[in-house]
Design an enzyme around this catalytic site. Structure first.
Site, PDB file in Angstrom:
ATOM      1  N   HIS A   1      -3.021   7.590   6.641  1.00 10.35           N
ATOM      2  CA  HIS A   1      -1.936   8.235   5.997  1.00 10.35           C
ATOM      3  C   HIS A   1      -2.440   9.657   5.584  1.00 10.35           C
ATOM      4  O   HIS A   1      -1.915  10.829   5.895  1.00 10.35           O
ATOM      5  CB  HIS A   1      -1.305   7.683   4.953  1.00 10.35           C
ATOM      6  CG  HIS A   1      -0.040   6.763   5.338  1.00 10.35           C
ATOM      7  ND1 HIS A   1       0.962   7.134   6.149  1.00 10.35           N
ATOM      8  CD2 HIS A   1       0.293   5.546   5.207  1.00 10.35           C
ATOM      9  CE1 HIS A   1       1.936   6.348   6.341  1.00 10.35           C
ATOM     10  NE2 HIS A   1       1.465   5.210   5.742  1.00 10.35           N
TER      11      HIS A   1
ATOM     12  N   HIS B   1      -4.990   1.416   7.069  1.00 14.43           N
ATOM     13  CA  HIS B   1      -3.437   1.924   7.343  1.00 14.43           C
ATOM     14  C   HIS B   1      -3.390   3.055   6.276  1.00 14.43           C
ATOM     15  O   HIS B   1      -2.728   4.109   6.719  1.00 14.43           O
ATOM     16  CB  HIS B   1      -2.437   0.933   7.179  1.00 14.43           C
ATOM     17  CG  HIS B   1      -1.155   1.205   7.076  1.00 14.43           C
ATOM     18  ND1 HIS B   1      -0.167   0.933   8.229  1.00 14.43           N
ATOM     19  CD2 HIS B   1      -0.199   1.952   6.309  1.00 14.43           C
ATOM     20  CE1 HIS B   1       0.951   1.291   8.181  1.00 14.43           C
ATOM     21  NE2 HIS B   1       1.073   2.148   7.000  1.00 14.43           N
ATOM     22  N   GLU B   2      -3.854   2.868   5.177  1.00 16.96           N
ATOM     23  CA  GLU B   2      -3.182   3.901   4.176  1.00 16.96           C
ATOM     24  C   GLU B   2      -4.278   5.013   4.119  1.00 16.96           C
ATOM     25  O   GLU B   2      -3.897   6.080   4.053  1.00 16.96           O
ATOM     26  CB  GLU B   2      -3.538   3.305   2.759  1.00 16.96           C
ATOM     27  CG  GLU B   2      -2.550   2.512   2.182  1.00 16.96           C
ATOM     28  CD  GLU B   2      -1.223   2.405   2.574  1.00 16.96           C
ATOM     29  OE1 GLU B   2      -0.898   3.562   2.447  1.00 16.96           O
ATOM     30  OE2 GLU B   2      -0.567   1.636   3.127  1.00 16.96           O
TER      31      GLU B   2
ATOM     32  N   GLY C   1       0.815  -1.271   0.173  1.00 12.66           N
ATOM     33  CA  GLY C   1      -0.039   0.094   0.183  1.00 12.66           C
ATOM     34  C   GLY C   1       0.707   1.094   0.056  1.00 12.66           C
ATOM     35  O   GLY C   1       2.161   1.044   0.454  1.00 12.66           O
TER      36      GLY C   1
ATOM     37  N   LEU D   1       6.272   1.749   4.734  1.00 14.12           N
ATOM     38  CA  LEU D   1       7.721   2.138   4.162  1.00 14.12           C
ATOM     39  C   LEU D   1       8.144   3.365   4.521  1.00 14.12           C
ATOM     40  O   LEU D   1       9.457   3.525   4.235  1.00 14.12           O
ATOM     41  CB  LEU D   1       7.166   2.495   2.523  1.00 14.12           C
ATOM     42  CG  LEU D   1       6.775   0.985   1.788  1.00 14.12           C
ATOM     43  CD1 LEU D   1       6.145   1.330   0.439  1.00 14.12           C
ATOM     44  CD2 LEU D   1       7.787   0.005   1.981  1.00 14.12           C
TER      45      LEU D   1
HETATM   46 NI    NI Z   1       2.356   3.248   5.909  1.00 18.67          NI
END
Ligand code: NI
Length: 182
Positions: free
Chosen positions: A141, A137-138, A44, A96
Site C-alpha cells: 500500500h 500487503h500493507e 491491517g 478494506l
Molecule cells: Ni489493503
C-alpha cells in the site's frame, strides 16, 4: 477519530508514499488508524487508505483468532523491506479499500524489515507466516500497489465491472468509505 476508508479508484492508493519526518508527525494519527481499522474489521491498515500518502501502516492479527500469532499488533513507521525469502505460498487476500473482492496472492513466506515503532525505536526484525503476509500487503500500500495487481489478467478482466462499481461508490460496507468517482 474514525476516518473514512479510501476506496479503489482514488489516485492516493496508486502513489508511492513519502517518508515521515519525526518532528512533523502527530502520534494521534496512530490511535486514529487503530480505531479506523477496528471499526472496519480489518487486520491491517496503511496510511494511504485514509488518504495520507505517508510511510506508515499498522497491523493487529488478533481477529484471526490464530494462537500462533497471538500478539502480532504493531506499528510500522518508515519501513523498508530488506529481503523476502522462504517458500512461496498462496493466501486469499482481501482489502478494506476493495470490499467484496478476494483473491489468492502468492508471496514468499518470510521477510526481513527495518522500521520504527510508535516510540520511534528502531528495529530490524524477521517475520514469517501470517504476520509476514500482513506486512507484505500493507507495505505494498505504501508503495502504491494493490493486491489485485497480482491476479491473472483473466481474473482482473472478470473483476472490471465490480472494481468500477467500487470506485463509483456502488458498494455496500458497514464502514464509511470515501469514493473518488462519486
Ligand atoms: Ni489493503
Amino acid at each position: 477519530m474514525i476516518y473514512p476508508i479510501v476506496a479503489y479508484g482514488d489516485p492516493v492508493l496508486k502513489k508511492a508514499a513519502q517518508e515521515i519526518k519525526k518532528e512533523e508527525f502527530d502520534p494521534k494519527l496512530i490511535d486514529d488508524m487503530f480505531e479506523t481499522m477496528y471499526n472496519a474489521g480489518g487486520i491491517g491498515l496503511a496510511a494511504p487508505q485514509i488518504g495520507k500518502s505517508i510511510r506508515l501502516f499498522i497491523a493487529d492479527a488478533s481477529p484471526l483468532e490464530d494462537e500462533t500469532i497471538a500478539d502480532f499488533k504493531k506499528v510500522f513507521i518508515n519501513p523498508t523491506i530488506i529481503e523476502e525469502f522462504g517458500e512461496d505460498w498462496g493466501y486469499e487476500e482481501g482489502c478494506l479499500s476493495i470490499p467484496g473482492i478476494r483473491g489468492e496472492v502468492i508471496r514468499p513466506s518470510k521477510l526481513k524489515i527495518h522500521y520504527f515503532d510508535e516510540q520511534w525505536n528502531e528495529h530490524t526484525h524477521e517475520f514469517d507466516g501470517m504476520p509476514a503476509r500482513i506486512i507484505q500487503h500493507e507495505y505494498d500500500h505504501i508503495e502504491g500497489v494493490l493486491f489485485i495487481e497480482y491476479l491473472s489478467s483473466l481474473r482482473k478482466q472478470l473483476l472490471k465491472t465490480k472494481l468500477l462499481n467500487i470506485s463509483k461508490g456502488d458498494v455496500d460496507t458497514r464502514y464509511r468509505m470515501k469514493f473518488s468517482k462519486k
